[in-house]
Design a protein around this motif. Structure first.
Motif, PDB file in Angstrom:
ATOM      1  N   MET A   1       0.832  -1.202   0.000  1.00 33.90           N
ATOM      2  CA  MET A   1       0.000   0.000   0.000  1.00 33.90           C
ATOM      3  C   MET A   1       0.867   1.253   0.000  1.00 33.90           C
ATOM      4  SD  MET A   1      -3.096  -0.139  -0.290  1.00 33.90           S
ATOM      5  CE  MET A   1      -3.310   1.574   0.081  1.00 33.90           C
ATOM      6  N   PRO A   2       0.519   2.226  -0.792  1.00 32.52           N
ATOM      7  CA  PRO A   2       1.357   3.445  -0.808  1.00 32.52           C
ATOM      8  C   PRO A   2       1.025   4.404   0.320  1.00 32.52           C
ATOM      9  CG  PRO A   2      -0.331   3.587  -2.483  1.00 32.52           C
ATOM     10  CD  PRO A   2      -0.539   2.277  -1.782  1.00 32.52           C
ATOM     11  N   ILE A   3       0.910   3.898   1.543  1.00 33.83           N
ATOM     12  CA  ILE A   3       0.771   4.760   2.727  1.00 33.83           C
ATOM     13  C   ILE A   3       1.793   4.240   3.723  1.00 33.83           C
ATOM     14  CG2 ILE A   3      -0.772   5.754   4.460  1.00 33.83           C
ATOM     15  CD1 ILE A   3      -3.102   4.403   3.095  1.00 33.83           C
ATOM     16  N   TYR A   4       2.633   5.119   4.203  1.00 36.39           N
ATOM     17  CA  TYR A   4       3.606   4.697   5.208  1.00 36.39           C
ATOM     18  C   TYR A   4       2.871   4.408   6.510  1.00 36.39           C
ATOM     19  CZ  TYR A   4       7.441   5.007   8.534  1.00 36.39           C
ATOM     20  OH  TYR A   4       8.322   4.741   9.541  1.00 36.39           O
ATOM     21  N   HIS A   5       3.257   3.308   7.178  1.00 36.34           N
ATOM     22  CA  HIS A   5       2.623   2.958   8.446  1.00 36.34           C
ATOM     23  C   HIS A   5       3.687   2.458   9.414  1.00 36.34           C
ATOM     24  CE1 HIS A   5      -0.677   2.200  11.070  1.00 36.34           C
ATOM     25  NE2 HIS A   5      -0.636   0.876  11.011  1.00 36.34           N
ATOM     26  N   GLN A   6       3.439   2.700  10.692  1.00 36.45           N
ATOM     27  CA  GLN A   6       4.398   2.297  11.722  1.00 36.45           C
ATOM     28  C   GLN A   6       3.639   1.855  12.960  1.00 36.45           C
ATOM     29  OE1 GLN A   6       7.161   5.446  12.910  1.00 36.45           O
ATOM     30  NE2 GLN A   6       7.231   4.557  14.962  1.00 36.45           N
ATOM     31  N   LEU A   7       4.078   0.742  13.552  1.00 36.77           N
ATOM     32  CA  LEU A   7       3.494   0.264  14.812  1.00 36.77           C
ATOM     33  C   LEU A   7       4.616  -0.201  15.730  1.00 36.77           C
ATOM     34  CD1 LEU A   7       0.384  -2.010  13.940  1.00 36.77           C
ATOM     35  CD2 LEU A   7       0.360   0.215  15.066  1.00 36.77           C
ATOM     36  N   GLY A   8       4.411  -0.056  17.023  1.00 36.56           N
ATOM     37  CA  GLY A   8       5.372  -0.569  17.997  1.00 36.56           C
ATOM     38  C   GLY A   8       6.650   0.251  18.052  1.00 36.56           C
ATOM     39  N   ASP A   9       7.708  -0.396  18.545  1.00 37.80           N
ATOM     40  CA  ASP A   9       8.998   0.284  18.740  1.00 37.80           C
ATOM     41  C   ASP A   9       9.946  -0.014  17.589  1.00 37.80           C
ATOM     42  OD1 ASP A   9       8.155   1.200  21.247  1.00 37.80           O
ATOM     43  OD2 ASP A   9       8.735  -0.718  22.168  1.00 37.80           O
ATOM     44  N   ILE A  10      10.528   1.030  17.065  1.00 44.39           N
ATOM     45  CA  ILE A  10      11.549   0.867  16.021  1.00 44.39           C
ATOM     46  C   ILE A  10      12.727   1.786  16.352  1.00 44.39           C
ATOM     47  CG2 ILE A  10       9.941   0.177  14.199  1.00 44.39           C
ATOM     48  CD1 ILE A  10      10.064   3.029  13.115  1.00 44.39           C
ATOM     49  N   PRO A  11      13.922   1.455  15.883  1.00 46.08           N
ATOM     50  CA  PRO A  11      15.075   2.312  16.188  1.00 46.08           C
ATOM     51  C   PRO A  11      15.079   3.580  15.331  1.00 46.08           C
ATOM     52  CG  PRO A  11      15.773   0.452  14.859  1.00 46.08           C
ATOM     53  CD  PRO A  11      14.316   0.239  15.154  1.00 46.08           C
ATOM     54  N   ARG A  12      15.914   4.519  15.741  1.00 48.61           N
ATOM     55  CA  ARG A  12      16.019   5.843  15.097  1.00 48.61           C
ATOM     56  C   ARG A  12      16.387   5.747  13.628  1.00 48.61           C
ATOM     57  NH1 ARG A  12      20.832   8.509  14.482  1.00 48.61           N
ATOM     58  NH2 ARG A  12      21.986   6.923  15.653  1.00 48.61           N
ATOM     59  N   LYS A  13      17.262   4.791  13.283  1.00 46.36           N
ATOM     60  CA  LYS A  13      17.713   4.592  11.898  1.00 46.36           C
ATOM     61  C   LYS A  13      17.532   3.115  11.557  1.00 46.36           C
ATOM     62  CE  LYS A  13      20.273   6.949   9.628  1.00 46.36           C
ATOM     63  NZ  LYS A  13      19.967   7.793   8.431  1.00 46.36           N
ATOM     64  N   ARG A  14      17.458   2.827  10.277  1.00 46.91           N
ATOM     65  CA  ARG A  14      17.423   1.427   9.856  1.00 46.91           C
ATOM     66  C   ARG A  14      18.803   0.805  10.017  1.00 46.91           C
ATOM     67  NH1 ARG A  14      15.555   1.782   3.892  1.00 46.91           N
ATOM     68  NH2 ARG A  14      16.935   3.578   3.995  1.00 46.91           N
ATOM     69  N   HIS A  15      18.808  -0.479  10.301  1.00 44.70           N
ATOM     70  CA  HIS A  15      20.035  -1.281  10.289  1.00 44.70           C
ATOM     71  C   HIS A  15      21.074  -0.809  11.323  1.00 44.70           C
ATOM     72  CE1 HIS A  15      17.868  -1.951   6.652  1.00 44.70           C
ATOM     73  NE2 HIS A  15      18.449  -1.006   5.947  1.00 44.70           N
ATOM     74  N   ILE A  16      20.598  -0.359  12.458  1.00 42.33           N
ATOM     75  CA  ILE A  16      21.528  -0.021  13.541  1.00 42.33           C
ATOM     76  C   ILE A  16      21.245  -0.948  14.727  1.00 42.33           C
ATOM     77  CG2 ILE A  16      21.732   2.404  12.823  1.00 42.33           C
ATOM     78  CD1 ILE A  16      19.939   3.120  15.230  1.00 42.33           C
ATOM     79  N   VAL A  17      22.106  -0.891  15.719  1.00 42.65           N
ATOM     80  CA  VAL A  17      21.934  -1.714  16.926  1.00 42.65           C
ATOM     81  C   VAL A  17      20.611  -1.327  17.611  1.00 42.65           C
ATOM     82  CG1 VAL A  17      22.839  -2.168  19.232  1.00 42.65           C
ATOM     83  CG2 VAL A  17      24.406  -2.017  17.262  1.00 42.65           C
ATOM     84  N   PHE A  18      19.809  -2.351  17.896  1.00 40.51           N
ATOM     85  CA  PHE A  18      18.511  -2.133  18.537  1.00 40.51           C
ATOM     86  C   PHE A  18      18.296  -3.300  19.493  1.00 40.51           C
ATOM     87  CE2 PHE A  18      13.635  -2.185  17.870  1.00 40.51           C
ATOM     88  CZ  PHE A  18      13.418  -1.311  18.918  1.00 40.51           C
ATOM     89  N   ARG A  19      18.274  -2.992  20.795  1.00 37.01           N
ATOM     90  CA  ARG A  19      18.278  -4.051  21.810  1.00 37.01           C
ATOM     91  C   ARG A  19      16.984  -4.038  22.636  1.00 37.01           C
ATOM     92  NH1 ARG A  19      23.202  -6.332  22.179  1.00 37.01           N
ATOM     93  NH2 ARG A  19      25.003  -5.140  21.436  1.00 37.01           N
ATOM     94  N   SER A  20      16.649  -5.202  23.144  1.00 41.61           N
ATOM     95  CA  SER A  20      15.525  -5.337  24.075  1.00 41.61           C
ATOM     96  C   SER A  20      15.959  -4.806  25.440  1.00 41.61           C
ATOM     97  CB  SER A  20      15.118  -6.801  24.187  1.00 41.61           C
ATOM     98  OG  SER A  20      16.099  -7.515  24.905  1.00 41.61           O
ATOM     99  N   PRO A  21      14.998  -4.568  26.358  1.00 40.18           N
ATOM    100  CA  PRO A  21      15.383  -4.121  27.711  1.00 40.18           C
ATOM    101  C   PRO A  21      16.311  -5.113  28.401  1.00 40.18           C
ATOM    102  CG  PRO A  21      13.036  -3.818  27.348  1.00 40.18           C
ATOM    103  CD  PRO A  21      13.549  -4.564  26.165  1.00 40.18           C
ATOM    104  N   GLN A  22      16.267  -6.381  27.995  1.00 37.13           N
ATOM    105  CA  GLN A  22      17.155  -7.391  28.591  1.00 37.13           C
ATOM    106  C   GLN A  22      18.547  -7.380  27.963  1.00 37.13           C
ATOM    107  OE1 GLN A  22      13.882  -8.205  27.504  1.00 37.13           O
ATOM    108  NE2 GLN A  22      13.201  -7.813  29.598  1.00 37.13           N
ATOM    109  N   GLY A  23      18.712  -6.635  26.895  1.00 38.10           N
ATOM    110  CA  GLY A  23      20.036  -6.483  26.305  1.00 38.10           C
ATOM    111  C   GLY A  23      20.263  -7.261  25.022  1.00 38.10           C
ATOM    112  N   GLY A  24      19.331  -8.152  24.684  1.00 35.14           N
ATOM    113  CA  GLY A  24      19.518  -8.922  23.442  1.00 35.14           C
ATOM    114  C   GLY A  24      19.218  -8.075  22.211  1.00 35.14           C
ATOM    115  N   LEU A  25      19.854  -8.444  21.103  1.00 31.91           N
ATOM    116  CA  LEU A  25      19.599  -7.734  19.849  1.00 31.91           C
ATOM    117  C   LEU A  25      18.257  -8.165  19.268  1.00 31.91           C
ATOM    118  CD1 LEU A  25      22.875  -7.854  17.674  1.00 31.91           C
ATOM    119  CD2 LEU A  25      21.693  -5.787  18.468  1.00 31.91           C
ATOM    120  N   TYR A  26      17.457  -7.230  18.829  1.00 31.76           N
ATOM    121  CA  TYR A  26      16.278  -7.590  18.048  1.00 31.76           C
ATOM    122  C   TYR A  26      16.725  -8.035  16.657  1.00 31.76           C
ATOM    123  CZ  TYR A  26      13.145  -5.554  21.562  1.00 31.76           C
ATOM    124  OH  TYR A  26      12.464  -5.292  22.715  1.00 31.76           O
TER     125      TYR A  26
END
Ligand SMILES: [Fe+2]
Length: 385
Positions: A1-26
């Motif tokens: 669909m040509p509408i941008y959509h976002q849900l939940g938590d995502i990091p500031r940039k694509r393809h960067i380190v993004f960890r859970s509160p427990q420290g594991g990498l998503y």
């Protein structure tokens, strides 16, 4: 669909380190068609989506066509099919060609597994019933009259809250999209489009489930069903964004076009696929000139087979049609209003018809199963009584 959509938590940039509160990498996953250049979404899983424990072949989906390949106008009564089973496993093929298939399902239970169609996009028209389409990208609640558009590759599961459930399923080889002529050069639906982005319902209620166990996925690939067992609940997405996701629109949110004189079916177009279109015939006032003939004129669909699913028993130009009927008017013989219907339409003010039309640009095959519910005299129904 040509509408941008976002849900939940995502990091500031694509393809960067993004960890859970427990420290594991998503675990980041791109889902998109046409490799890395088509519409896509970027998902963040609590666990690797690649952890497959077992695979097995379930069964082949044999779509056999009418061996006689009879050439005539056809009429099938889908409500004569036996209800039962699953919306994704127990679909009965009615018509198909290499580009698109029309199937019918009357499920009596939700699924305890997750389903992914890896060979086609799906448009599921909910003729009856209600429930929730659960997906790894969030939920879409649905009810009667909804079209659910599920692009290939999206893992999902149905639960039902109102029965009976009857669904018309259109499986498409190509990407299902909004008609090109409704969009401006930037992808937005134009003011002249019969529906807008506001009518399109996107997933909500993302509920990441982090559970270890044995979870069954059923994947359709090359006309075969496969079962995969995975180690982590597949709906473990904590956030996603992009343009590739399931969506819904209700047929009553399609705003019908009315003219002084009869307007042809392209004004009812709702979806575009590769080598087919889908149209919605909705309740509306008739043409408003006193001399207008509201019933359609006879037409020969050169290079197109025309299928109509009747979502209510009223249709202005057909006799002998019931709720749940499917008609096929193939290329090669004209069709039009039944005797008396043109005269009867003159002066009528409005119609309550509700129907879904599929026009294919290559010939359709009738399935063997459809022969069992065929009104085989339909082609003679234009003869004067
Ligand atoms: Fe037609």
């Amino acid at each position: 669909m040509p509408i941008y959509h976002q849900l939940g938590d995502i990091p500031r940039k694509r393809h960067i380190v993004f960890r859970s509160p427990q420290g594991g990498l998503y675990a980041e996953e791109l889902i998109g068609n046409k490799g890395f250049v088509g519409p896509a979404s970027l998902l963040y899983h609590a666990h690797q989506p690649t952890h497959v424990k077992q695979t097995r072949r379930m069964r082949d989906l044999q779509w056999e066509s009418d061996p006689e390949r009879q050439f005539r106008h056809r009429h099938f009564r889908t409500h004569q099919l036996t209800a039962g089973g699953s919306l994704v496993l127990d679909r009965v093929p009615v018509l198909f060609n290499p580009d698109v298939a029309m199937l019918f399902a009357q499920p009596t239970r939700g699924d305890d597994f997750f389903y992914r169609n890896a060979q086609g996009d799906e448009i599921v028209y909910v003729a009856d019933g209600a429930g929730v389409l659960e997906t790894q990208l969030g939920d879409i609640a649905f009810s009667q009259g909804d079209y659910l558009v599920i692009p290939r590759g999206i893992l999902h599961r149905y639960t039902f809250t109102a029965t009976p459930v009857r669904c018309l399923v259109i499986e498409s080889t190509g990407y299902v999209r909004t008609p090109r002529r409704y969009r401006n050069e930037h992808g937005q639906l134009m003011e002249t489009s019969p529906y807008s982005e506001r009518d399109i319902r996107r997933p909500t209620n993302l509920r990441p489930r982090v559970e270890k166990g044995e979870f069954r996925l059923v994947v359709k690939k090359e006309n075969r069903l496969h079962e995969l067992v995975v180690e982590w609940h597949p709906f473990d997405v904590v956030g996603w964004d992009g343009y590739y996701y399931p969506w819904a629109i209700n047929i009553h949110d399609f705003e019908p076009r009315v003219g002084r004189f009869h307007l042809p079916p392209p004004v009812h177009q709702t979806f575009e696929g590769d080598h087919f279109v889908v149209c919605s015939f909705c309740p509306r006032p008739y043409d408003f000139d006193p001399s207008a003939v509201p019933a359609p004129y006879n037409h020969s669909n050169v290079m197109s087979d025309e299928v109509i699913y009747y979502a209510s028993s009223e249709f202005m130009s057909r006799k002998g049609i019931e709720y749940g009927s499917i008609t096929l008017h193939p290329d090669g013989v004209p069709h039009g209003p039944h005797p008396g219907r043109t005269e009867a339409s003159i002066g009528a003010q409005r119609t309550d018809e509700l129907a879904v039309m599929l026009d294919t640009f290559r010939p359709l095959h009738v399935s063997r199963q459809a022969l069992e519910i065929e009104d085989s005299d339909y082609y003679r129904s234009w003869l004067d009584a």
